[in-house]
Scaffold this motif. Structure first.
Motif, mmCIF file in Angstrom:
data_model
loop_
_atom_site.group_PDB
_atom_site.id
_atom_site.type_symbol
_atom_site.label_atom_id
_atom_site.label_comp_id
_atom_site.label_asym_id
_atom_site.label_seq_id
_atom_site.Cartn_x
_atom_site.Cartn_y
_atom_site.Cartn_z
ATOM 1 N N ASP A 35 -51.818 13.330 -25.293
ATOM 2 C CA ASP A 35 -53.037 14.101 -25.021
ATOM 3 C C ASP A 35 -53.038 14.761 -23.638
ATOM 4 O O ASP A 35 -54.101 15.017 -23.067
ATOM 5 N N ARG A 77 -45.789 13.206 -33.581
ATOM 6 C CA ARG A 77 -44.639 12.326 -33.351
ATOM 7 C C ARG A 77 -43.636 12.438 -34.493
ATOM 8 O O ARG A 77 -42.422 12.370 -34.296
ATOM 9 N N ASN A 258 -50.125 16.717 -27.981
ATOM 10 C CA ASN A 258 -51.215 17.632 -28.380
ATOM 11 C C ASN A 258 -52.053 17.933 -27.152
ATOM 12 O O ASN A 258 -51.809 17.390 -26.072
HETATM 13 MG MG MG Z 1 -52.033 12.559 -28.727
#
Ligand code: MG
Length: 456
Positions: A35, A77, A258
């Protein structure tokens, strides 16, 4: 033995270098944050100090149009490790501790690919491709695993060494230093090479945790502290490579799975984690390999995390898996031979739903959820609906997807749609059906850029 003149000496030294390079396959370190937003690093404009990570950019290459495989964790992933769209690799959505599935056995990971070339392999950190024993890294090509098998906001959050639980719940403030210690140990004992270290940090995914040493050190709160610790960890890895004489023979890459969630910066991009706007999926990507990747370059060509596997296949001389890759070998970009590569559109899926496609400088939005990510679902549930009219954005001249130019460029809309149709024909049944169903749903007219609404 006669003394060599200068020319003979240089020729002998050069051939010895070539021979030793040929005899010493490349080591690979992939540092993969969770993140971390496009705007979270100093070298991407953040005010959080990340000097060690910035050094990777200064001594290597920085991408400005690089994409994760998906806007959320597990699918991303699957994308990095298999080089395939997550919807093809069997992991279209986030896995929870209640799930009993994982990355299917039919998929081949980078670690399995490199095992064919006798690489030592270790996964440190977040796995998130199945927490049951048969899905853990040890069964997916990794010799060793140390980390949490899913996200740090899930319970019971065990800290595993291979399949053994060391601690439950794992202490959040200890994770980055412990991961780093494991990474350094692996490098030290694998220095005879070749090795592959997949360093999948738990952070800056929430809940955040930083050790005493970094707590309160950033002017930008705990998120900043956490990033400073990730930066320290990167510096430790680079120091270890240097100390062990591996610096010139190790490809180090850095990226994120992401965009940023509730905290963190997507930079100037629209959207965050969980959306198919750029902020959800465009991520930092850095790569450093002294002598082979020129220093200090910025690449605006399109890259995808799915490209890592085919690129490593070429660089490490490891045969590609039988499953066709959705990525391409981007060595011509990394090495500076080309500024961009011709490639088919990159598709953006959220769960099993195709929503956008990036082709050249254009991005076409064809579908969108009917409500914001991570917010209460509307009556009838959260569904991916076709847009009343596709929206086209020019990501070079309009990086934050603010100005729809579809009406002015029907030919680009049509060309991109044609390419999407051709690509979708090759996807698994379930994905194709979802796409066809989405297209056939009737929607009400809504403003451009808004959430679509079902008609009636
Ligand atoms: Mg993530």
């Amino acid at each position: 033995m006669p003394a060599l003149n200068r020319r003979q000496f240089l020729a002998a030294a050069a051939s010895a270098t070539v021979a030793s390079a040929a005899a010493r396959p490349l080591n690979v370190v992939m540092i993969y944050c969770d993140d971390l937003g496009y705007g979270d690093l100093g070298c991407y404009g953040s005010r959080i100090a990340t000097p060690n990570i910035d050094r990777l950019a200064a001594e290597g290459i920085k991408f400005t149009h690089f994409y994760s495989g998906n806007p959320v964790c597990s699918p991303s992933r699957a994308a990095i490790l298999t080089g395939r769209y997550p919807v093809r690799a069997g992991v279209p959505r986030v896995l929870f501790p209640t799930d009993t599935t994982g990355l299917p056995d039919s998929e081949v990971t980078i670690a399995q690919m490199l095992k064919a070339r006798n690489y030592a392999t270790m996964c440190v950190g977040k796995w998130h491709l199945g927490h049951l024993p048969q899905y853990l890294p040890m069964n997916r090509g990794f010799d060793e695993y140390f980390g949490i098998p899913y996200s740090n906001d899930m319970t019971p959050r065990p800290l595993l060494h291979n399949a053994e639980t060391l601690e439950e719940p794992a202490k959040l403030e200890t994770l980055t230093p412990r991961y780093t210690e494991q990474a350094l140990r692996f490098i030290e004992r694998s220095k005879g090479g070749p090795f592959f270290l997949y360093m999948a940090h738990t952070y800056p995914h929430i809940p955040l945790g930083a050790s005493e040493r970094f707590r309160g050190k950033s002017p930008l709160g705990l998120y900043g502290d956490v990033l400073m610790e990730l930066d320290w960890s990167t510096g430790e890895i680079m120091n270890s490579l240097r100390r062990n004489g591996l610096d010139n023979n190790t490809l180090v890459m850095f990226s994120s799975d992401n965009g940023p969630w509730y905290l963190g910066s997507p930079g100037h991009l629209r959207g965050r984690k969980g959306t198919t706007y750029e902020g959800g999926q465009r991520v930092p990507f850095l790569a450093r390999l002294p002598g082979r990747i020129p220093k200090g370059r910025t690449c605006a060509g399109i890259g995808s995390i799915m490209d890592v596997l085919p690129t490593l296949s070429g660089l490490c001389e490891a045969p590609l898996p039988k499953n066709p890759s959705d990525g391409i070998d981007i060595w011509p970009l990394l090495s500076g031979q080309k500024p961009e590569l011709d490639r088919e559109p990159l598709l953006y899926f959220d769960d099993i739903h195709l929503q956008c496609a990036r082709w050249k400088q254009w991005k076409l939005h064809v579908a969108r959820y009917n409500s914001a990510a991570y917010s209460p679902a509307p009556a009838g549930g959260r569904v991916s609906l076709p847009l009343p009219a596709p929206e086209l954005y020019d990501l070079v001249n309009d990086p934050d997807e603010s100005y729809d130019i579809a009406p002015e460029h029907p030919e680009i809309v049509a060309e991109t749609r044609n390419r999407i149709e051709k690509m979708m024909a090759g996807f698994p049944d379930q994905i194709r059906k979802a796409y066809e169903q989405s297209k056939s749903r009737k929607v009400a007219p809504t403003a451009v850029g808004n959430f679509p609404r079902a008609a009636g």
